[in-house]
Motif scaffolding. Structure first.
Motif, PDB file in Angstrom:
ATOM      1  N   GLY A   1     -25.264 -21.903  15.025  1.00 24.15           N
ATOM      2  CA  GLY A   1     -24.234 -21.671  14.396  1.00 24.15           C
ATOM      3  C   GLY A   1     -23.106 -20.748  14.647  1.00 24.15           C
ATOM      4  O   GLY A   1     -21.946 -20.726  13.561  1.00 24.15           O
ATOM      5  N   LEU A   2     -22.978 -20.968  16.145  1.00 27.84           N
ATOM      6  CA  LEU A   2     -21.638 -20.228  16.503  1.00 27.84           C
ATOM      7  C   LEU A   2     -21.040 -21.063  17.140  1.00 27.84           C
ATOM      8  O   LEU A   2     -20.843 -22.762  17.685  1.00 27.84           O
ATOM      9  N   PRO A   3     -19.213 -21.186  17.114  1.00 30.07           N
ATOM     10  CA  PRO A   3     -18.490 -22.368  17.548  1.00 30.07           C
ATOM     11  C   PRO A   3     -18.686 -21.776  18.756  1.00 30.07           C
ATOM     12  O   PRO A   3     -19.597 -21.455  19.517  1.00 30.07           O
ATOM     13  N   ASN A   4     -17.621 -22.626  19.262  1.00 31.98           N
ATOM     14  CA  ASN A   4     -18.013 -23.626  21.462  1.00 31.98           C
ATOM     15  C   ASN A   4     -17.876 -21.999  21.358  1.00 31.98           C
ATOM     16  O   ASN A   4     -16.736 -21.777  20.954  1.00 31.98           O
TER      17      ASN A   4
ATOM     18  N   TYR B   1     -14.498  -4.695  17.524  1.00 37.85           N
ATOM     19  CA  TYR B   1     -15.577  -5.416  16.810  1.00 37.85           C
ATOM     20  C   TYR B   1     -16.191  -5.591  15.502  1.00 37.85           C
ATOM     21  O   TYR B   1     -16.175  -6.539  14.823  1.00 37.85           O
ATOM     22  N   LEU B   2     -16.143  -4.083  15.481  1.00 40.40           N
ATOM     23  CA  LEU B   2     -15.932  -4.106  13.767  1.00 40.40           C
ATOM     24  C   LEU B   2     -15.209  -4.409  12.983  1.00 40.40           C
ATOM     25  O   LEU B   2     -15.963  -5.365  11.675  1.00 40.40           O
ATOM     26  N   TRP B   3     -13.792  -4.903  13.237  1.00 37.45           N
ATOM     27  CA  TRP B   3     -13.067  -5.415  12.259  1.00 37.45           C
ATOM     28  C   TRP B   3     -13.007  -7.164  11.969  1.00 37.45           C
ATOM     29  O   TRP B   3     -13.266  -7.255  11.199  1.00 37.45           O
ATOM     30  N   PRO B   4     -12.920  -7.667  12.913  1.00 39.71           N
ATOM     31  CA  PRO B   4     -13.448  -9.228  12.750  1.00 39.71           C
ATOM     32  C   PRO B   4     -15.158  -9.056  12.185  1.00 39.71           C
ATOM     33  O   PRO B   4     -14.869 -10.331  11.343  1.00 39.71           O
ATOM     34  N   LEU B   5     -16.361  -8.500  12.169  1.00 42.15           N
ATOM     35  CA  LEU B   5     -17.149  -8.425  11.417  1.00 42.15           C
ATOM     36  C   LEU B   5     -16.401  -8.003  10.301  1.00 42.15           C
ATOM     37  O   LEU B   5     -17.582  -8.934   9.027  1.00 42.15           O
ATOM     38  N   LEU B   6     -15.924  -7.337   9.111  1.00 44.18           N
ATOM     39  CA  LEU B   6     -15.833  -7.923   7.966  1.00 44.18           C
ATOM     40  C   LEU B   6     -14.289  -8.272   7.764  1.00 44.18           C
ATOM     41  O   LEU B   6     -15.204  -8.458   6.383  1.00 44.18           O
ATOM     42  N   VAL B   7     -13.748  -8.920   8.007  1.00 47.86           N
ATOM     43  CA  VAL B   7     -12.581  -9.810   7.457  1.00 47.86           C
ATOM     44  C   VAL B   7     -12.823 -10.953   7.702  1.00 47.86           C
ATOM     45  O   VAL B   7     -12.521 -11.936   7.507  1.00 47.86           O
ATOM     46  N   THR B   8     -14.021 -11.818   8.464  1.00 49.48           N
ATOM     47  CA  THR B   8     -14.782 -12.991   8.974  1.00 49.48           C
ATOM     48  C   THR B   8     -15.282 -13.508   8.602  1.00 49.48           C
ATOM     49  O   THR B   8     -16.650 -12.783   9.105  1.00 49.48           O
ATOM     50  N   THR B   9     -15.622 -14.658   7.767  1.00 48.75           N
ATOM     51  CA  THR B   9     -17.291 -15.006   7.431  1.00 48.75           C
ATOM     52  C   THR B   9     -17.331 -16.756   8.348  1.00 48.75           C
ATOM     53  O   THR B   9     -18.076 -16.668   8.467  1.00 48.75           O
ATOM     54  N   ASP B  10     -16.019 -16.852   8.056  1.00 46.89           N
ATOM     55  CA  ASP B  10     -15.988 -18.498   8.537  1.00 46.89           C
ATOM     56  C   ASP B  10     -15.968 -18.535  10.309  1.00 46.89           C
ATOM     57  O   ASP B  10     -14.700 -18.271  10.852  1.00 46.89           O
ATOM     58  N   PRO B  11     -16.775 -18.938  10.570  1.00 46.15           N
ATOM     59  CA  PRO B  11     -17.458 -19.591  11.943  1.00 46.15           C
ATOM     60  C   PRO B  11     -15.739 -19.539  13.333  1.00 46.15           C
ATOM     61  O   PRO B  11     -16.449 -19.205  14.069  1.00 46.15           O
ATOM     62  N   GLY B  12     -15.174 -20.224  12.639  1.00 46.32           N
ATOM     63  CA  GLY B  12     -13.883 -21.158  13.478  1.00 46.32           C
ATOM     64  C   GLY B  12     -13.349 -19.502  13.680  1.00 46.32           C
ATOM     65  O   GLY B  12     -12.131 -19.906  14.213  1.00 46.32           O
ATOM     66  N   TYR B  13     -12.879 -18.090  12.766  1.00 47.45           N
ATOM     67  CA  TYR B  13     -12.402 -17.557  13.846  1.00 47.45           C
ATOM     68  C   TYR B  13     -12.773 -15.816  14.519  1.00 47.45           C
ATOM     69  O   TYR B  13     -13.037 -14.918  14.933  1.00 47.45           O
ATOM     70  N   TYR B  14     -14.125 -16.851  14.607  1.00 40.59           N
ATOM     71  CA  TYR B  14     -15.472 -15.981  15.552  1.00 40.59           C
ATOM     72  C   TYR B  14     -14.753 -15.499  16.420  1.00 40.59           C
ATOM     73  O   TYR B  14     -14.213 -16.177  17.894  1.00 40.59           O
ATOM     74  N   THR B  15     -14.699 -14.403  17.308  1.00 42.17           N
ATOM     75  CA  THR B  15     -14.212 -13.741  18.675  1.00 42.17           C
ATOM     76  C   THR B  15     -15.563 -13.839  19.407  1.00 42.17           C
ATOM     77  O   THR B  15     -16.950 -13.603  18.880  1.00 42.17           O
ATOM     78  N   LEU B  16     -15.264 -13.280  20.921  1.00 41.68           N
ATOM     79  CA  LEU B  16     -16.435 -13.059  21.793  1.00 41.68           C
ATOM     80  C   LEU B  16     -17.292 -11.850  21.114  1.00 41.68           C
ATOM     81  O   LEU B  16     -18.803 -12.434  21.056  1.00 41.68           O
ATOM     82  N   MET B  17     -16.959 -10.737  20.790  1.00 36.31           N
ATOM     83  CA  MET B  17     -17.608  -9.603  20.278  1.00 36.31           C
ATOM     84  C   MET B  17     -18.467  -9.928  19.699  1.00 36.31           C
ATOM     85  O   MET B  17     -19.490  -9.495  19.677  1.00 36.31           O
TER      86      MET B  17
END
Lengths: 294, 282, 366
Positions: free
Chosen positions: B70-73, B216-232
């Protein structure tokens, strides 16, 4: 606090220049921190419709909660272990590199890069290395008669995150110790050599005492690092387990607040953490003042 | 070296080589593991020599693999990480150098207060204010947005202090000469201060790029849309498989790729990196 | 080209410290004025007020007839040379010289021409593409001068521009500054704590002490007729001897010695007597004698400085090396060359003048 002897005269400009920084700081740092303090004294009803002031209730509960006390002690053990391990190794590497004049730079390059590895990646790498089915270390340990399984054994899980966290931090300590050692005047070393002390003795009687400011500074920085920057290591590997064995204070705030939505308790925990950082920062800056003086 | 002791020098080399071997071990194992297939990895401890699946694994991770969880590319996540790191780096440097300029080169009411407000950020890492910060970002409608991912992270006391420290070492006469030469504040900033700060900006770029890249923690908190997922965040998702086996060979290939950019920066910009590290902590 | 008028200017710092106290100086067009005094006398503050780098607390500064109190430094039509040169380290010499002109929107061709001219004048043409750190101290000093020259300002302001140079270079740069200023005819204010530099450069000297003017005058006036004991001891090397004496009618008593003044003394009672070291000579037949006990001798080659005592007062005498020196000397002085100062406050008593026998200053070729 000092400015320049002459300054520009402008009423509006300095405020404009400061505006972005102050805006972000106020909105995303100070306001939330104030909110945390406020809600640590309040209880929200289950529907989030009303709040009542409950005084120190949340704090009182925390200190009566054995889970919290355990997390506190565990965090202290974690912080001291990581700090001690990474500082001793960092110092040893620095002392060795400092002896070498020509090849020193090569070794420096070989030893600094772990700093750039993300904590989450560091966690995953060590987790894999110690993985009970595919890992290299359990295989070797088994030969020594030790059964390794950090999914079941809490102590082993803690050792794992200590190693992962310390590994990432060695390079940082190494660089600061190396800088410290290289600023010890060469003439002092020569004088000691003429006084008849060998390299090992010189290290312990001259270099080490002169490094004490650096050591103290690094101690604070490392404790700070272990408490706050190791969240990704825990979250990507042990997720606080097994049976809370690796739940640090920061991880508990996250679990209780973000996952458990227990706002009051999580706020009280946040406030306690803030107080710890404040003490650490205060001590660090007091010390920096001293360093600037000489 | 004060005197010549060949044996001690030999020991020093031996110790450092051994030390490097231990430090590099997990990365070596990761690289090896990323060249084998899953069957080899599951059948016992990791082999010590490379296997033959290198190209297969890396092309898999770069093209399709992550979609399974369920991850983006992967390259999409890498791009997100890059954007985040670059925006944070530029943002932090810009607002910090402007703040330091204001604090050092102007005298105005509440200057002291402004300084202390910035200082306080040192005492408030994200980790201690997770919930209320999340809430304010949510209230401002910044969840799942680039603004939410980056703006709250670009306040920087350390960068501000670094620039302030540096500006204090620039002789006062530089400003006076510029004023006599007809330069106003912003002209002085652009023509004199900015070029003189080049090295410091470079050093900060290295440090802050790493800082942004490993968030790591910050993107984890504020993004749920996989389109914004980072590598970490992707790393974490790849190892939390609900059922079935972890695709270790892909996880390790992913780790190697995720480590590469900041490690290369540290190695090739070592001098700036060391300068940035030691200067910002003062 | 313009004169500068400083009228009743004061600088009061927060906390009430008065760094400059109601100073007035009229500077003629093309004049070279040197502000001299010990550190903390307010000379730099005064210069910086003229430059516009320091706010003026009270009084008025006008340059070329315009009151400039509220103007930015750049609008005052001045150029400044700083003690540490303040060259922009990231710019080449050319860019350093051109920066002020560029900010004023001077056309490129004219900038080129002016920079080339200034560079030729200062002999730094071959360094135009270098950065300041690739230059020696003396070359940097020239670039700093060049930056002032290209602007063709109404006035040059120099803030101890030579104190970072070694002694030998200082002497040659001193000559060069003087020559350039004569040639350009630009009004200049020059701040220094070095009295020798002040003497050699100035058309007129302004001696400052504690934020106040002690004396304004040509170097020779200040040297030969110091207005106070402060000026007497500050200007000239070795410093003027100051001893206590007593005037009575037309006679002066210094310790055991009595000197006939030849005319009525300008005052009566105790005074401070100023005697230049070179004004004393071995007594000839019929002259009043100051008995002088020699302590030690400093050989300077062209002359020797003999330190000793008259009565119980220290005195330094400059003598030709041909004169033999024993343990005791009998000295004498032309009474016209004695200076008298009030014991209380140190102000000069009686008019001084440049003595006969001192030639008029050499006229500098313009």
């Amino acid at each position: 606090m000092d400015t320049k002897k002459t300054t520009f005269d402008s009423r509006l400009l300095p405020y404009l220049l400061l505006a972005p920084q102050l805006f972000i700081t106020l909105v995303f740092f100070i306001w939330p921190a104030a909110q945390a303090v406020k809600s640590s004294f309040e209880r929200e009803d289950p529907f989030g419709l009303s709040t009542t002031f409950v005084g120190l209730l949340h704090y009182q509960r925390l200190f009566e909660d054995p889970n919290y006390i355990d997390a506190l002690i565990r965090t202290a053990v974690f912080a001291v272990s990581v700090t001690a391990l990474s500082m001793v190794l960092g110092l040893a590497f620095a002392a060795a590199v400092d002896r070498l004049t020509r090849t020193g730079r090569v070794y420096t390059t070989l030893l600094v890069w772990p700093y750039a590895v993300a904590p989450v990646v560091a966690g995953v790498l060590w987790w894999f290395l110690f993985n009970s089915t595919t890992g290299l270390m359990p295989f070797l340990l088994q030969k020594a008669g030790i059964r390794w399984d950090h999914d079941l054994n809490g102590t082993q899980a803690m050792i794992l995150i200590i190693i992962a966290a310390a590994w990432k931090q060695v390079s940082y300590n190494f660089l600061f110790f190396l800088a410290g050692l290289q600023s010890v005047p060469q003439s002092l070393m020569e004088a000691a050599a003429i006084d008849g002390s060998g390299p090992v003795k010189r290290f312990f009687t001259i270099s080490l005492p002169l490094l004490s400011p650096t050591t103290f500074f690094l101690f604070i920085i490392n404790v700070n690092y272990t408490m706050f920057d190791t969240f990704p290591i825990v979250d990507a590997t042990t997720v606080g387990g097994p049976a809370q064995a690796t739940t640090t204070l920061v991880y508990k705030v996250y679990q209780d607040g973000y996952l458990g939505l227990n706002l009051g308790s999580s706020s009280a925990q946040s406030v306690l953490l803030m107080m710890i950082v404040m003490v650490l920062t205060f001590v660090q800056f007091r010390y920096v003042e001293r360093r600037v003086q000489y | 070296m004060v005197e010549n002791r060949p044996f001690l020098t030999f020991l020093t080399h031996a110790f450092l080589i051994l030390g490097f071997a231990v430090v590099a071990l997990p990365v070596y194992v990761a690289i090896i593991a990323s060249t084998h297939d899953i069957a080899t990895l599951m059948s016992g401890p990791v082999p010590l020599w490379p296997g033959s699946h290198l190209i297969e694994n890396y092309s898999m991770i770069l093209t399709s693999a992550s979609a399974a969880n369920g991850l983006p590319n992967y390259s999409h996540m890498a791009l997100n990480s890059l954007i985040m790191a670059v925006v944070i780096t530029i943002g932090k440097i810009s607002i910090s150098i402007l703040s330091a300029f204001a604090i050092v080169y102007f005298r105005f009411p509440f200057r002291q207060l402004a300084f202390w407000i910035i200082f306080v950020t040192l005492m408030l890492p994200v980790e201690v204010r997770i919930m209320p910060t999340y809430k304010i970002v949510a209230d401002l409608g910044m969840l799942n947005s680039w603004a939410g991912l980056t703006i709250p992270l670009i306040a920087s006391a350390t960068a501000t202090f670094l620039f302030r420290q540096f500006f204090m070492t620039i002789p006062d006469e530089m400003l006076e000469a510029a004023r006599v030469d007809g330069a106003g504040p912003m002209k002085f900033f652009r023509d004199i201060l900015l070029p003189l700060s080049r090295t410091n900006i470079g050093a900060l770029c290295v440090i802050l790029f790493i800082y942004g890249w490993v968030q790591y923690l910050w993107p984890l908190l504020v993004t749920t849309d996989p389109g914004y997922y980072t590598l970490m965040m992707g790393m974490k998702r790849m190892v939390t498989v609900q059922d079935g086996v972890i695709q270790w060979q892909l996880v390790m290939a992913g780790s190697v790729l995720a480590m590469l950019p900041p490690i290369l920066i540290v190695i090739f910009m070592q001098r700036l990196f060391i300068r940035g590290l030691t200067e910002t902590e003062k | 080209m313009a004169g500068i008028k400083i009228a009743g200017v004061s600088k009061v710092y927060a906390g009430g410290v008065k760094a400059v106290n109601s100073v007035s100086i009229d500077i003629a067009d093309g004049e070279f004025i040197v502000l001299v005094g010990p550190s903390g006398c307010g000379k730099s503050t005064l210069l910086r007020m003229v430059a516009g780098l320091e706010a003026i607390s009270d009084g008025e500064v006008s340059i070329g007839g315009r009151v400039v109190n509220r103007m930015e430094p750049a609008e005052r039509d001045i150029a400044m040379v700083f003690q540490n040169y303040a060259l922009y380290p990231h710019m080449t010499v050319y860019q350093n010289l051109a920066y002020g002109l560029k900010n004023r929107g001077t056309p490129k061709a004219e900038i080129d021409a002016r920079v080339a001219e200034a560079a030729r004048m200062l002999e730094i043409t071959q360094y135009l593409e270098r950065k300041p750190r690739a230059l020696s101290g003396g070359q940097r000093q020239r670039v700093a001068m060049g930056r002032a020259i290209v602007r063709k300002p109404a006035a040059f302001l120099f803030d101890e521009p030579l104190s970072n140079l070694d002694a030998k270079l200082r002497v040659s740069m001193r000559g060069e500054i003087k020559r350039l200023q004569r040639r350009l005819g630009t009004t200049s204010i020059y701040v220094t704590h070095d009295q020798l530099e002040a003497m050699t450069l100035a058309d007129r000297l302004v001696v400052l002490n504690g934020g106040r003017i002690e004396q304004i005058g040509s170097p020779l006036e200040v040297y030969h007729a110091p207005a106070s004991t402060f000026v007497a001891s500050f200007i000239g090397s070795p410093a003027m001897n100051l001893v206590s004496g007593e005037l009575h009618g037309n006679r002066l008593a210094i310790g055991p010695a009595v000197i006939e003044l030849g005319a009525e003394a300008p005052a009566s009672g105790p005074v401070t007597v100023g005697i230049r070291a070179e004004d004393l000579h071995p007594a000839r037949e019929g002259e009043a004698v100051l008995p002088f006990a020699v302590d030690y001798v400093e050989e300077l080659g062209a002359q020797r400085l003999v330190h000793g005592q008259v009565g119980d007062q220290m005195l330094t005498v400059a003598l030709s090396p041909e004169i033999a020196i024993g343990e005791q000397l009998s000295l004498a002085i032309d009474p016209a060359r004695l200076h008298f100062f009030a014991v209380d406050g140190g102000k000069r008593i009686g008019k001084g003048s440049v003595p006969a026998g001192v030639a008029a200053p050499v006229v500098q070729p313009v």
